[in-house]
Design a protein around this motif. Structure first.
Motif, short mmCIF file in Angstrom:
data_model
loop_
_atom_site.label_atom_id
_atom_site.label_comp_id
_atom_site.label_asym_id
_atom_site.label_seq_id
_atom_site.Cartn_x
_atom_site.Cartn_y
_atom_site.Cartn_z
N GLN A 67 -63.39 -52.27 37.57
CA GLN A 67 -63.90 -50.99 37.23
C GLN A 67 -63.42 -50.61 36.07
OE1 GLN A 67 -65.96 -49.60 39.31
NE2 GLN A 67 -65.87 -50.65 41.05
N TYR A 86 -62.84 -51.00 29.27
CA TYR A 86 -63.18 -51.67 30.31
C TYR A 86 -63.66 -53.15 29.62
CZ TYR A 86 -67.79 -50.38 28.37
OH TYR A 86 -68.82 -49.84 27.30
N GLU A 91 -69.47 -48.71 37.36
CA GLU A 91 -69.12 -47.84 38.13
C GLU A 91 -69.65 -47.94 39.60
OE1 GLU A 91 -69.79 -42.83 38.40
OE2 GLU A 91 -70.04 -43.78 36.46
N GLY A 341 -59.86 -49.87 37.07
CA GLY A 341 -60.51 -48.60 37.36
C GLY A 341 -59.53 -47.50 37.41
N SER A 571 -60.31 -45.74 41.21
CA SER A 571 -61.43 -45.27 41.53
C SER A 571 -62.12 -45.77 42.89
CB SER A 571 -62.53 -45.57 40.35
OG SER A 571 -62.30 -46.97 40.23
#
Length: 836
Positions: A67, A86, A91, A341, A571
């Motif tokens: 993520q 990233y 997402e 993430g 996330s």
């Protein structure tokens, strides 16, 4: 438009059969049976082939997807994303956040019998396996579940931090042969047993590559069409699914690919029509719609960060890369930053940041023909260490192609956090000498000799490194000359010579330690220098460190290490919290010492060298200016009880005088404007007033120096904080050239900074020596008569008021020289008159 159909076709004999027997179980039996003749071709028995298939692993561990990390700052009291990192721009979203158009397009094109089989489409697989044996390609007949299995295995490989191990695992996951295809089948059957069809589709659409570094339908929809996966239209959904077959050939951010994407898109729409997912009317309307991407780049990396926060973004990145809390090695920490993430909520106030950057842009150009001009300003919250603003006059550029006015070096931070080695801070460093001055019992009203002179370096105590020999003759800005001056006056006027005289009475090592305890450390990672010249600001320090120091003083001496990150969550659905490096607060100097320093710094702003930085808002603030010789570097630092601010303007390289260019006052404009904005946002309270110890005059007792050389006596007196004058020689029993007496006399307690007159001995008794009469209890007039009667002729009578609880006001307490001593008839006499 009719409602999209996302359910399997009814009435299918195979679907009904698998529904009764269990799709995954039937698939396993059929695949095993299918494999038997194919492996027999390779010379393996039927029983062995079935056992071989059954022995393959059936469980696929589906780990977390990579993520993107997102950075948030505060704006209007709400978190706002301003940057992201990233390796895979993904997402993840839930099934109900994905448009049915995307689901139907994927199923119709990639796996029409998805809802009917148990992970493997046996008929297609048998045909593909036969071709595989004949060609050794191992390709074809991959169901959505098998594609998902392959992508999960690739993702598992890509989640390995070590690059060598990652490459090996990736090759194993992607090698093209019959064995891999068999394993994918076996694992797909296991996945189909474990997960629902919706869960498999959700995983598939979140993991799939859509070109470049774009992974998952949500990021793909955002990047290619500027909208969420839930909101894409039918033709947009078809264009996105068109990329799944060959992502980089059909990606829409390359203009030459658009015609090919449209061809593949129209094929996807045709398959949706054939499978009954859309009507003829919907198909025709979608085909007639041109492919029109709306490329919406993300804020990937600090160079693309928003909110005027590129340098702050780089600082946050370096905080992560340098801290073991985010991984054992820097390589692992870098990998985690791009894949875990992290949702990083920073301390930055974007409203303040925008205002500060606008002030910087309006007053400091990014380039100058005259010099390599640099400027940085950082604000830190008192009591928390939270960095609220960090601005610079240049454009952040971390590529190899930089133009003038562009750099990746963050002038506001230390070398390890931005590449800068700091800048000499000039007279702003005097606040640390003042802190040590007060901590050792001196006061703001203590007087020192600020006269220009040569200082013996051996007289400066340095318990860190020892003292050096030689002399040093510092000067003052603009050739300023002063005599006796209080520490407060020396601070308000920023008098170098007076501060050197103050430091001569202190331990240079303790001044160094005070600075570093408050957070003002060298930017290159070395210990601060503690030689005498350091008190005038030769150490190279970053604005962030100076802002931390003044914020610590404003916080009653409690300094809190600067932090850029308030909190981090992952996330995932649980929003798992990640531990972040906290601010460490310590009582760097006592609250009494801090109150004294703050009081002096308030006077600097109200009527001293920092008057031009005064905001005029009425909110109490402190301040201290600093500049190096010829105004090569210029500084302004200060604080309210809420925030500390440091502003630097100077030479990044070279030695061009800012005063010669009329740039030496820019620091005041920057400081005043930024601090005014901060005051409006955060306010400020009254500072704690200094205690009596910080404001009382220093008193010291004059030692008996009779018989010492005048040089020895002068050094002793100056070391105690007195100014020294050499009077006329007088006769005494001491050798000529040595001290006969002092005025005031030995063992007298007087205020430091007082001028003590040394009377050298002439060594030859004079015939007109007389005895000093006892003047105690007399009035001044009576004393003058008594002295005249005793034979005093040309000397001067000096009155000195002194409090006494025993001698009535107006009467003499004692005299200097004392009663009964033999003195010259031309000697000066000091009488101490009681004030009651």
């Amino acid at each position: 438009m009719s409602a999209p159909n996302t359910t399997p076709a009814t009435g299918s004999v195979l679907a009904n059969l698998l529904g009764v027997l269990g799709m995954s179980g039937i698939a396993g039996v059929l695949v095993a049976a299918m494999v038997t003749p194919l492996i027999a071709v390779l010379g393996v028995t039927a029983n062995s082939s079935i056992k071989l298939f059954e022995d393959l692993p059936s469980y696929l561990e589906i780990g977390a997807l990579q993520q993107k990390t997102e950075l948030y700052a505060n704006q209007g009291g709400q978190p706002v994303k301003f940057a992201e990192f990233y390796a895979q721009n993904r997402e993840s979203v839930s099934y109900d956040q994905i448009s049915p158009n995307l689901v139907n397009a994927a199923v119709a094109t990639e796996d029409p019998r998805f809802y009917e089989h148990g992970g493997v489409d046996v008929i297609s697989a048998a045909r593909a396996m036969l071709m595989s044996v004949m060609s050794d390609s191992g390709a074809g007949a991959s169901t959505i579940t098998m594609q998902y299995v392959r992508n999960v295995r690739v993702q598992t490989a890509e989640n390995i931090p070590d690059p060598t191990e990652r490459e090996i695992a990736y090759e194993q996951a992607t090698e093209v042969n019959t064995g891999r295809k068999l394993q994918e089948m076996r694992l797909a059957i296991g996945v189909d047993k474990e997960y629902s069809k919706e869960e498999i589709l959700q995983g598939y659409l979140n993991i799939a590559l859509f070109g470049g570094t774009i992974y998952g339908v949500e990021s793909a929809a955002q990047y290619y069409f500027g909208k969420s996966a839930a909101d894409v239209t039918l033709p947009e959904a078809a264009s996105l699914i068109a990329m799944v077959q060959e992502p980089n050939a059909y990606r829409l951010d390359i203009e030459e690919n658009i015609p090919n994407n449209q061809v593949r898109r129209d094929y996807v729409l045709m398959r949706m029509l054939d499978e009954g997912k859309i009507t003829q009317e919907e198909h025709d309307e979608a085909v007639a719609t041109p492919v029109t991407p709306n490329i919406t780049p993300s804020n990937h990396g600090c160079q693309n960060a928003g909110g005027n926060a590129q340098y702050f973004c780089d600082y946050v990145r370096n905080v992560v890369l340098n801290n073991a809390a985010f991984g054992e090695t820097q390589q692992e920490r870098s990998f985690n930053l791009q894949t875990k993430g992290y949702q990083i909520y920073t301390t930055l106030d974007l409203d303040l940041q925008d205002s500060a950057q606008a002030t910087m842009n309006a007053n400091v150009p990014a380039t100058s023909d005259a010099l390599q001009l640099g400027s940085g300003a950082t604000m830190v919250e008192a009591g928390t260490g939270k960095i609220k603003a960090m601005v610079q006059n240049t454009t952040f550029n971390e590529t190899d192609q930089t133009a003038p006015g562009e750099t990746s070096v963050n002038y506001n931070t230390d070398y390890d956090y931005g590449g800068s080695t700091g800048f000499q801070v000039g007279s702003t460093y005097k606040i640390f000498t003042l802190a040590e001055w007060l901590a050792t019992g001196h006061s703001l009203n203590s007087a020192v000799n600020g006269a220009n002179r040569a200082f013996n370096l051996i007289d400066f105590k340095d318990s860190c490194n020892g003292s050096d020999g030689g002399t040093w003759s510092p000067g003052n800005d603009g050739g300023q000359k002063v005599g006796n001056i209080t520490a407060l006056q020396a601070t308000v006027q920023s008098v170098n010579t007076a501060y050197v005289a103050m430091a001569q009475q202190l331990d240079q090592c303790r001044i160094r330690d005070t600075a570093m305890a408050l957070g003002a450390h060298r930017a290159d990672g070395q210990m601060n220098e503690s030689n005498p010249a350091a008190i005038l600001g030769t150490n190279q320090i970053a604005p962030l460190s100076m802002a931390t120091a003044v914020a610590g003083l404003a916080n009653n001496g409690i300094s809190c290490s600067p932090i850029a990150i308030e909190s981090i969550t992952l996330s995932d659905e649980a929003k798992t919290a990640v531990d972040v490096p906290p601010s460490t607060c310590q009582q760097a100097v006592s609250s009494d010492t801090a109150a004294g320093v703050n009081s002096a710094m308030q006077a600097v702003v109200s009527g001293g060298t920092a008057s031009a930085s005064n905001t005029g808002t009425g909110i109490p603030m402190t301040g201290k200016t600093g500049s190096t010789d010829d105004y090569i570097q210029t500084w302004m630092v200060g604080a309210t009880t809420k925030v500390g601010l440091a502003v630097w303007v100077g030479n990044v390289e070279g030695n061009v005088s800012l005063m010669s260019l009329g740039m030496n006052t820019i620091r005041h404009t920057l400081f005043r404007n930024i601090m005014t904005t901060a005051m409006g946002m955060y306010g400020g309270d009254a500072f704690t007033p200094p205690g009596a110890s910080a404001t009382k005059p220093d008193m010291a007792t004059i030692p008996d120096l009779a018989g010492q050389t005048t040089e020895q006596a002068q050094a002793t007196l100056e070391g105690l904080g007195f100014s020294v004058a050499i009077g006329n020689p007088v006769s005494s029993a001491h050798p000529a050239g040595t001290v006969a007496s002092t005025l005031p006399s030995a063992n007298t307690s007087v205020q430091t900074g007082t001028t003590v007159t040394i009377n050298p001995s002439s060594g030859v008794p004079e015939a007109n020596n007389i005895a000093m009469p006892d003047l105690a209890g007399m009035t001044s007039a009576e004393a003058q008569s008594a002295l005249s009667a005793a034979g005093f002729s040309s000397g001067t009578i000096l009155e000195h008021p002194e409090a006494s609880s025993t001698v009535p006001a107006g009467q003499i307490i004692r005299s200097d020289p004392p009663a009964g001593s033999q003195v010259s008839s031309s000697s000066d006499v000091r009488i101490y008159v009681s004030t009651g």
